[in-house]
Each structure stands twice: as structure tokens, then as C-alpha cells.
Design an enzyme around this catalytic site. Structure first.
Site, short mmCIF file in Angstrom:
data_model
loop_
_atom_site.label_atom_id
_atom_site.label_comp_id
_atom_site.label_asym_id
_atom_site.label_seq_id
_atom_site.Cartn_x
_atom_site.Cartn_y
_atom_site.Cartn_z
N TYR A 1 10.88 9.01 1.75
CA TYR A 1 10.80 8.19 0.97
C TYR A 1 11.78 8.58 -0.55
CZ TYR A 1 7.12 6.09 3.54
OH TYR A 1 7.15 4.96 4.82
N ARG B 1 12.33 4.36 13.00
CA ARG B 1 11.25 5.32 12.90
C ARG B 1 10.42 5.32 14.02
NH1 ARG B 1 8.69 5.15 7.05
NH2 ARG B 1 7.41 6.77 8.07
N ASN C 1 8.02 -5.77 -0.26
CA ASN C 1 8.06 -4.19 0.14
C ASN C 1 6.71 -4.56 0.68
OD1 ASN C 1 7.26 -1.63 1.08
ND2 ASN C 1 8.82 -0.42 0.33
N ARG D 1 4.71 11.20 -1.88
CA ARG D 1 4.35 11.14 -0.95
C ARG D 1 5.54 10.79 -0.16
NH1 ARG D 1 4.16 5.85 2.04
NH2 ARG D 1 2.90 6.32 4.38
N GLU E 1 12.70 -9.06 2.10
CA GLU E 1 12.10 -8.11 2.99
C GLU E 1 12.55 -6.73 2.69
OE1 GLU E 1 10.07 -6.01 7.11
OE2 GLU E 1 10.88 -8.31 6.86
N ALA F 1 2.92 -0.57 4.94
CA ALA F 1 2.33 -0.68 6.45
C ALA F 1 1.68 -2.37 6.62
CB ALA F 1 1.06 0.11 6.52
N HIS G 1 12.58 -2.28 2.56
CA HIS G 1 11.64 -0.86 2.81
C HIS G 1 12.78 0.15 2.62
CE1 HIS G 1 8.52 -3.36 4.57
NE2 HIS G 1 9.93 -3.76 5.86
N LEU G 2 12.23 1.19 1.75
CA LEU G 2 12.95 2.34 1.58
C LEU G 2 12.96 2.89 3.35
CD1 LEU G 2 10.56 3.39 -1.10
CD2 LEU G 2 12.63 2.70 -1.88
N PRO H 1 0.83 -1.05 0.03
CA PRO H 1 -0.55 -0.12 0.04
C PRO H 1 0.54 0.92 0.08
CG PRO H 1 -0.42 -1.10 1.90
CD PRO H 1 0.59 -1.57 1.27
N ASN H 2 0.69 1.97 -0.62
CA ASN H 2 0.79 3.79 -0.66
C ASN H 2 2.12 3.89 -1.94
OD1 ASN H 2 -1.32 5.35 0.95
ND2 ASN H 2 -0.02 4.36 2.60
N ARG I 1 6.40 0.79 13.91
CA ARG I 1 7.23 0.01 12.89
C ARG I 1 8.08 -0.78 13.01
NH1 ARG I 1 5.02 3.34 8.55
NH2 ARG I 1 4.43 5.28 9.12
#
Length: 145
Positions: free
Chosen positions: A23, A107, A74, A18, A98, A77, A100-101, A10-11, A111
Site C-alpha cells: 500500500y 492479488r 475505497n 500497514r 471505486e 476488504a 483501490h491503492l 477497514p484498515n 480480491r
């Protein structure tokens, strides 16, 4: 030729616009183009899926069995919430990395928990788009072994 499915949750369709302070300005199309180039240099076939819907991601993971040799995910959420995606990855028995940027461990506390980590062969976070490329490198090494 080994095949890898790159799944974005998502997103991630909004990359580049965004929260660029988190990101970056790289778009999802940029990520896919870079992955295509890296995959070709490694002798890999690569395909892509992005969805904002948990069930669509689960369906893509299930469909990968027998079609692809590995996964790069990725989960956005869903990384922090989806036992169903974790179960889907475990069920197809494909090596998964896995990605993640951003550095999810630097964070917000919610998360820090990844439901994907227990079924991943590795986790790459905080390195921006390069994380996807490193994931392809790692899978190519695994396939060659």
C-alpha cells in the site's frame, strides 16, 4: 459547488504503516490533503469518512444523499464481501467511483471479485494515491457535463 464524499473502509486508517510493500508509505492524512488540494482546483467541495465498521459506512452513504453529489469509495476488504454496502450505494443513486491503492486484480483470487463494481460508474485500482485524484477528476467532468 458540487460536493464529493470520499469513503475509506477497514484498515485504511493504518495507511503508511500497514504492509507498505503493498500500500506504500502514504498515510490517510496524505490522501485527504491531496484530495482537498485537487478538489479545490476542480471547484469541488470534499468531505471524508473512514471506518472499520460496515454499518458506519452504510450510514455515511445514506447520509450522503441530499448532501453530496458523488462518492469515491475505497471499501477495503468490504469491497469483496459487502452486498449491504453495494445496496446502500445503489439506494442513494449518487455517481460513485471505486478506488483501490493496489491492483486488486493482480492479488489473491478472493480480491478479484468486487461487489461495488456493479454500482460504480468506474473503478480505479493499482495507481496508489493518484487513483483518488483521478476519481475526483472524473466526477468533476461528470458534474460539468
Amino acid at each position: 459547488m458540487p460536493s464529493v464524499l470520499v469513503i475509506n473502509g477497514p484498515n485504511l486508517n493504518l495507511l503508511g504503516t500497514r504492509q507498505p510493500e503493498v500500500y506504500g508509505r502514504t498515510t490517510l492524512a496524505d490522501v485527504e490533503d491531496a484530495c482537498r488540494t485537487r478538489a479545490a482546483s476542480l471547484g469541488l467541495d470534499v468531505a471524508f469518512v473512514q471506518s472499520n465498521h460496515e454499518g458506519a459506512l452504510i450510514d455515511a452513504i445514506h447520509a450522503a444523499r441530499g448532501t453530496h453529489d458523488g462518492l469515491v469509495i475505497n471499501g477495503g476488504a468490504f469491497t469483496h464481501t459487502s452486498i449491504a454496502i453495494m445496496d446502500a450505494v445503489a439506494s442513494v443513486e449518487l455517481p460513485m467511483i471505486e478506488v483501490h491503492l493496489s491492483n486488486i486484480h493482480a492479488r489473491e483470487p478472493f480480491r478479484h471479485r468486487s461487489y461495488l463494481a456493479p454500482v460504480a460508474i468506474g473503478q480505479i485500482c493499482g495507481l496508489g494515491m493518484a487513483g483518488y485524484l483521478y476519481a475526483l477528476d472524473a466526477l468533476a467532468q461528470r458534474f460539468a457535463a
